[in-house]
Each structure stands twice: as C-alpha cells, then as structure tokens.
Write a protein that holds these residues in place. Structure first.
Motif, short mmCIF file in Angstrom:
data_model
loop_
_atom_site.label_atom_id
_atom_site.label_comp_id
_atom_site.label_asym_id
_atom_site.label_seq_id
_atom_site.Cartn_x
_atom_site.Cartn_y
_atom_site.Cartn_z
N UNK A 1 53.33 31.13 17.67
CA UNK A 1 52.91 31.53 19.00
C UNK A 1 52.86 30.30 19.89
N UNK A 2 53.49 30.39 21.06
CA UNK A 2 53.54 29.26 21.97
C UNK A 2 53.35 29.75 23.39
N UNK A 3 52.94 28.85 24.26
CA UNK A 3 52.77 29.17 25.66
C UNK A 3 52.07 28.03 26.37
N UNK A 4 51.87 28.19 27.67
CA UNK A 4 51.25 27.14 28.48
C UNK A 4 50.71 27.78 29.74
N UNK A 5 49.73 27.12 30.36
CA UNK A 5 49.20 27.59 31.63
C UNK A 5 48.72 26.40 32.45
N UNK A 6 48.65 26.59 33.75
CA UNK A 6 48.16 25.54 34.65
C UNK A 6 47.52 26.20 35.86
N UNK A 190 49.70 29.94 42.40
CA UNK A 190 48.46 29.65 41.69
C UNK A 190 48.53 30.24 40.28
N UNK A 191 47.74 29.65 39.38
CA UNK A 191 47.48 30.20 38.04
C UNK A 191 48.75 30.64 37.33
N UNK A 192 49.60 29.67 37.01
CA UNK A 192 50.89 29.96 36.38
C UNK A 192 50.79 29.86 34.87
N UNK A 193 51.67 30.59 34.18
CA UNK A 193 51.65 30.57 32.71
C UNK A 193 52.95 31.11 32.16
N UNK A 194 53.25 30.75 30.89
CA UNK A 194 54.33 31.39 30.16
C UNK A 194 53.87 31.67 28.73
N UNK A 195 54.56 32.59 28.08
CA UNK A 195 54.21 33.00 26.72
C UNK A 195 55.47 33.39 25.96
N UNK A 196 55.42 33.28 24.65
CA UNK A 196 56.51 33.80 23.82
C UNK A 196 56.07 35.04 23.05
N UNK A 197 54.93 35.66 23.47
CA UNK A 197 54.36 36.79 22.74
C UNK A 197 54.42 38.12 23.48
N UNK A 198 54.07 38.11 24.78
CA UNK A 198 53.93 39.40 25.47
C UNK A 198 53.69 39.10 26.95
N UNK A 199 53.61 40.19 27.74
CA UNK A 199 53.21 40.05 29.13
C UNK A 199 51.87 39.33 29.20
N UNK A 200 51.73 38.41 30.12
CA UNK A 200 50.54 37.55 30.16
C UNK A 200 49.37 38.28 30.79
N UNK A 201 49.62 39.03 31.85
CA UNK A 201 48.57 39.83 32.45
C UNK A 201 47.70 39.07 33.43
N UNK A 202 46.66 39.72 33.93
CA UNK A 202 45.82 39.14 34.97
C UNK A 202 44.79 38.17 34.42
N UNK A 203 44.25 37.37 35.32
CA UNK A 203 43.14 36.50 34.96
C UNK A 203 41.85 37.28 34.78
N UNK A 204 41.66 38.31 35.60
CA UNK A 204 40.41 39.06 35.66
C UNK A 204 39.28 38.14 36.14
N UNK A 205 38.08 38.65 36.22
CA UNK A 205 36.99 37.89 36.83
C UNK A 205 36.42 36.83 35.91
N UNK A 206 36.52 37.01 34.60
CA UNK A 206 35.83 36.10 33.69
C UNK A 206 36.74 35.49 32.65
N UNK A 207 38.05 35.68 32.75
CA UNK A 207 38.93 35.21 31.68
C UNK A 207 39.95 34.23 32.18
N UNK A 208 40.40 33.37 31.28
CA UNK A 208 41.56 32.53 31.53
C UNK A 208 42.79 33.36 31.24
N UNK A 209 44.00 32.83 31.52
CA UNK A 209 45.20 33.61 31.19
C UNK A 209 45.19 34.04 29.73
#
Length: 224
Positions: A1-6, A190-209
């Motif tokens: 599993x790999x990915x990144x966010x900023x 803002x709030x960019x990310x990539x993943x090799x697993x699935x759709x990343x989805x929203x940040x929501x109010x209390x979560x990181x990507x």
C-alpha cells in the motif's frame, strides 16, 4: 500500500512552494513550478497553493510501478482551467481533469500532441471549493474515471466521467496537482493526495485524507 498527501499548511504566505519546504506540510513534492503558498482562500487549515492567472503552475508527487492510481485535490477556480489533477506515465502520456469551455472534461494527451476529450458534461463550478478525484491505469487497455463534488465533503459525486484508454503499456511517473490557469482570476489548490488502493475521498471535519484509499475533440497543445 502506497500513497502521499500534502496540506500546504507548513509554508509561509507568498513563499514559492519547493520540494524542500513542502515537507513541512506532508509528503514532500517531487517537483514544484510557479505555485506559491497563500492564505487568501483555503479549504482546510491555514494555507493553500496559489496559481496566478495566466500562469502554468503545479506541484507533483513521484509515482512508480503500474496498476491503478487515484489522485485527489480540492480546487477553487473559475470556469476555464486545464489540468486540475493529472496522472502522468513514464512514456509522457497523461490523463487529466479540467473545467474547459463550460464543461467538466476528462481528457488524455501526450507531449507534442493536442488533447483529446474522452468524456465531458456541461458544468460551471460554483463560487467555492470543489473536490476533484481521478482514477487511471498505465495498462495498454483501461478505463479512466473522474468524480467531481460541488459539495466538497460529500460522498456522492455531482459529476462522474469515464472513457476508454488505448496505449502502449507503460508505468507511472507523477501525480500532478495544478496546470494551466487561464480563468481570469487566481486559482487555488488544497489538501492533495494520491493512493494506489482506492478513491481517497473527503477530509471530513475530523479526519486527514483517508489511508492510502465518447467524444474526441482537439484542443490546446500539451504542456507536459
């Protein structure tokens, strides 16, 4: 599993974003061109990435290997912008999502060629933040998918786009956030990310990507 966010939140307003200073906001970018930290408009946190009107600015995360990749960005822009998010392959081909000529567009291209629209729908972005997500594969035969959310923390996309991709099989190079801004106004990412697993989805109010989860038209020349 790999990915990144900023999140862009570790910079200084007005400072050019670089690979070196981006590490304070998350996974350091592989490259950064003509994008600055800004507190003028933010989706989450204190800063976002600004691309000036008329500029081609972007930041990129390095990718390797093959298989599906997913990419996400929150964007605030006017109706005419190329390359909101893109996935680029080692052979130079890319898949992108843009707001072009009054439409949300999923398109593909390669260096020195014109872009080809794979799917589109009439669309004008709201006067606020929009979440854009893209899935693509570097396989010889695949289907690219895009989801656009005008309610940026929603789990239900406002628009879904898809199109077949035919190419010589290759591997991944970069996930790009940003591109050509010809909107007549500044553009923010803002709030960019990539993943090799699935759709990343929203940040929501209390979560990181979330963990690292047919129409053809000729347009502008590619800018990769």
């Amino acid at each position: 599993m790999a990915g990144a966010s900023n999140s862009f939140d570790g910079g200084t307003p007005g400072q050019a974003i670089t690979p070196a200073n981006s590490v304070s906001s998350g996974t350091a970018f592989f490259t950064a061109t003509a994008m600055t930290y800004s507190n003028a408009r933010v989706h989450r946190g204190s800063l976002s990435g600004l691309i000036a009107d008329g500029a081609t600015g972007y930041v990129e995360h390095s990718l390797t290997g093959s298989g599906n990749r997913w990419v996400r960005a929150y964007v605030f822009c006017q109706t005419y912008n190329y390359d909101l998010v893109s996935l680029q392959m080692a052979n130079g081909e890319y898949i992108s999502v843009g707001f072009i000529e009054g439409a949300a567009v999923l398109y593909k291209g390669a260096p020195g060629t014109a872009d080809a629209w794979m799917d589109y729908v009439t669309f004008s972005p709201p006067a606020g933040w929009v979440r854009v997500e893209l899935q693509a594969s570097p396989a010889a035969v695949s289907t690219a998918l895009a989801r656009i959310y005008t309610e940026p923390e929603s789990s239900t996309p406002t628009i879904e786009l898809s199109g077949p991709v035919l190419r010589t099989a290759t591997t991944w190079m970069v996930a790009r956030y940003g591109g050509e801004n010809v909107s007549g106004a500044p553009r923010y990412t803002d709030s960019v990310a990539w993943s090799d697993q699935d759709w990343i989805g929203p940040l929501l109010d209390t979560s990181a990507p979330r963990s690292l989860m047919p129409v053809t038209a000729v347009h502008r020349s590619a800018t990769w």
